[in-house]
Write a protein that holds these residues in place. Structure first.
Motif, short mmCIF file in Angstrom:
data_model
loop_
_atom_site.label_atom_id
_atom_site.label_comp_id
_atom_site.label_asym_id
_atom_site.label_seq_id
_atom_site.Cartn_x
_atom_site.Cartn_y
_atom_site.Cartn_z
N GLU A 132 0.82 -1.20 0.00
CA GLU A 132 0.00 0.00 0.00
C GLU A 132 0.86 1.26 0.00
OE1 GLU A 132 -3.69 0.41 0.20
OE2 GLU A 132 -3.20 -1.44 -0.87
N LEU A 133 1.97 1.21 0.71
CA LEU A 133 2.89 2.35 0.72
C LEU A 133 3.50 2.56 -0.66
CD1 LEU A 133 4.24 4.50 2.45
CD2 LEU A 133 5.99 2.83 3.06
N SER A 134 3.84 1.47 -1.34
CA SER A 134 4.38 1.57 -2.70
C SER A 134 3.35 2.13 -3.67
CB SER A 134 4.86 0.19 -3.17
OG SER A 134 5.31 0.23 -4.49
N LEU A 135 2.09 1.68 -3.54
CA LEU A 135 1.04 2.20 -4.42
C LEU A 135 0.81 3.69 -4.20
CD1 LEU A 135 -1.59 -0.70 -4.23
CD2 LEU A 135 -0.15 -0.09 -6.17
N TYR A 136 0.93 4.14 -2.96
CA TYR A 136 0.77 5.56 -2.70
C TYR A 136 1.80 6.37 -3.47
CZ TYR A 136 1.48 10.02 -0.38
OH TYR A 136 1.67 11.35 -0.14
N TRP A 137 3.06 5.96 -3.40
CA TRP A 137 4.10 6.72 -4.09
C TRP A 137 3.93 6.66 -5.60
CZ3 TRP A 137 6.46 10.21 -1.59
CH2 TRP A 137 6.85 10.05 -0.25
N ARG A 138 3.45 5.54 -6.12
CA ARG A 138 3.36 5.39 -7.57
C ARG A 138 2.14 6.10 -8.16
NH1 ARG A 138 6.62 1.75 -10.13
NH2 ARG A 138 7.88 0.38 -8.81
N PHE A 139 1.01 6.06 -7.47
CA PHE A 139 -0.23 6.51 -8.09
C PHE A 139 -0.97 7.61 -7.34
CE2 PHE A 139 0.32 1.99 -9.24
CZ PHE A 139 0.49 2.14 -10.60
N ALA A 140 -0.62 7.90 -6.10
CA ALA A 140 -1.39 8.89 -5.33
C ALA A 140 -0.55 10.05 -4.86
CB ALA A 140 -2.04 8.22 -4.12
N PHE A 141 0.76 9.97 -4.99
CA PHE A 141 1.62 11.04 -4.48
C PHE A 141 1.38 12.33 -5.25
CE2 PHE A 141 5.78 13.28 -4.79
CZ PHE A 141 5.80 13.74 -3.48
N GLY A 142 1.09 13.41 -4.52
CA GLY A 142 0.89 14.72 -5.14
C GLY A 142 -0.49 14.94 -5.71
N MET A 198 10.81 6.57 -4.67
CA MET A 198 10.38 6.22 -3.31
C MET A 198 9.61 4.90 -3.27
SD MET A 198 11.62 8.51 -1.34
CE MET A 198 10.71 8.31 0.19
N ALA A 199 9.07 4.46 -4.41
CA ALA A 199 8.29 3.22 -4.47
C ALA A 199 9.15 1.99 -4.70
CB ALA A 199 7.23 3.32 -5.56
N GLN A 200 10.47 2.15 -4.80
CA GLN A 200 11.34 0.99 -4.99
C GLN A 200 11.30 0.11 -3.74
OE1 GLN A 200 12.74 0.33 -8.07
NE2 GLN A 200 11.36 2.06 -8.44
N PRO A 201 11.31 -1.21 -3.92
CA PRO A 201 11.12 -2.14 -2.79
C PRO A 201 12.04 -1.87 -1.60
CG PRO A 201 11.05 -3.33 -4.87
CD PRO A 201 11.44 -1.93 -5.21
N LEU A 202 13.33 -1.63 -1.86
CA LEU A 202 14.25 -1.42 -0.75
C LEU A 202 13.89 -0.16 0.03
CD1 LEU A 202 16.77 -2.18 0.82
CD2 LEU A 202 18.14 -0.93 -0.86
#
Length: 279
Positions: free
Chosen positions: A193-203, A234-238
């Motif tokens: 969910e954190l990764s999805l936020y950075w990819r599709f919801a950030f800003g 920021m959405a990179q797994p590491l």
């Protein structure tokens, strides 16, 4: 005179320190994630009807369970007390059949738990010759005979045949630590969910309405391109893993009932407004 360095003592000391440090940092979060999985998969989490007067719940043992790894079956009456219940629990896997005879008396609304010692632990037993195979692939309750309290004996019946999906091995996230296996599905979901936020919801605004008649700019602004690039990084797994654990270790964020990161204050407010979330 050369004195040999006690490498084995140093290695043991480093391992001991590592175990203590990782337990302080990870144990509480691992426990919370594992408890959620156990609540969904424990014996009694799901009940299935067997005829008109009986229902049952099954919990098959798997390698991630603590010892002793024994499958269990629970039976209870759906209404009146039953004088006696006889049935056979059958499991099929890798070309083999396993059966366990169950005979109980005085069955009422309180679950009666029976051990299935003849049923093997769920394991992947496939190979080059056998292909994809598991020790348990199908389960069924067969030839169930119910005797009512008035002496009537009902016609024998079978349960539906369940095909095991083995999600615990194919899709679940597990980690081993401190002599125990921990299910980390909740942690995995929170990071996704954190990764999805950075990819599709950030800003972007939290609530968005799309219309086929709306006019969109042909070219994206430089600021939006920069924000999207930053979100992709920021959405990179590491980096997502680092963000998740830093948020947890800071004490400012926790995982809510939906397995998403939220501030501790919002989580406490949700619990105070809905005390049933604690159960």
């Amino acid at each position: 005179m050369d004195i040999p360095t006690p490498f084995n003592i140093i290695v043991k000391a480093v391992k001991w320190i590592w175990q203590r440090v990782t337990k302080v940092l990870l144990y509480k979060t691992y426990t919370a994630s594992h408890r959620k999985w156990v609540a969904r998969h424990r014996l009694g989490a799901q009940w299935h009807h067997l005829g008109a007067h009986l229902e049952y719940s099954v919990r098959l043992a798997q390698p991630t369970d603590p010892e002793p790894q024994i499958s269990r079956l629970a039976l209870r009456s759906t209404g009146e007390s039953l004088a006696k219940v006889d049935l056979y629990f059958e499991a099929l896997g890798a070309g083999n059949r396993y059966q366990e005879k169950i005979s109980v008396c005085g069955v009422d609304h309180r679950p009666i738990v029976c051990s299935l010692k003849s049923i093997p632990v769920q394991e992947f037993v496939g190979g080059q010759d056998r292909g994809i195979a598991f020790s348990v692939e199908h389960i069924q309750l067969r030839h169930c005979v119910v005797q009512r309290s008035n002496g009537d004996v009902l016609t024998a019946c079978d349960s539906i045949k369940f095909t095991m999906s083995h999600n615990w091995l194919m899709h679940d996230e597990w980690a081993h630590g401190w002599g125990h296996w921990w299910n980390c599905n909740a942690i995995k979901f929170a990071k996704s969910e954190l990764s999805l936020y950075w990819r599709f919801a950030f800003g972007l605004p939290r609530y968005r309405v799309y219309s086929p008649y709306a006019a969109y700019p042909r070219y994206k602004s430089s600021l939006r391109l920069i924000m999207q690039g930053f979100g992709w990084v920021m959405a990179q797994p590491l980096l997502v893993t680092v963000q998740f654990w830093l948020a947890i270790w800071s004490g400012l964020y926790v995982m809510d009932k939906d397995d998403r990161l939220c501030s501790r204050w919002n989580a406490n407010k949700a619990v105070s407004e809905h005390p049933e979330n604690l159960t």
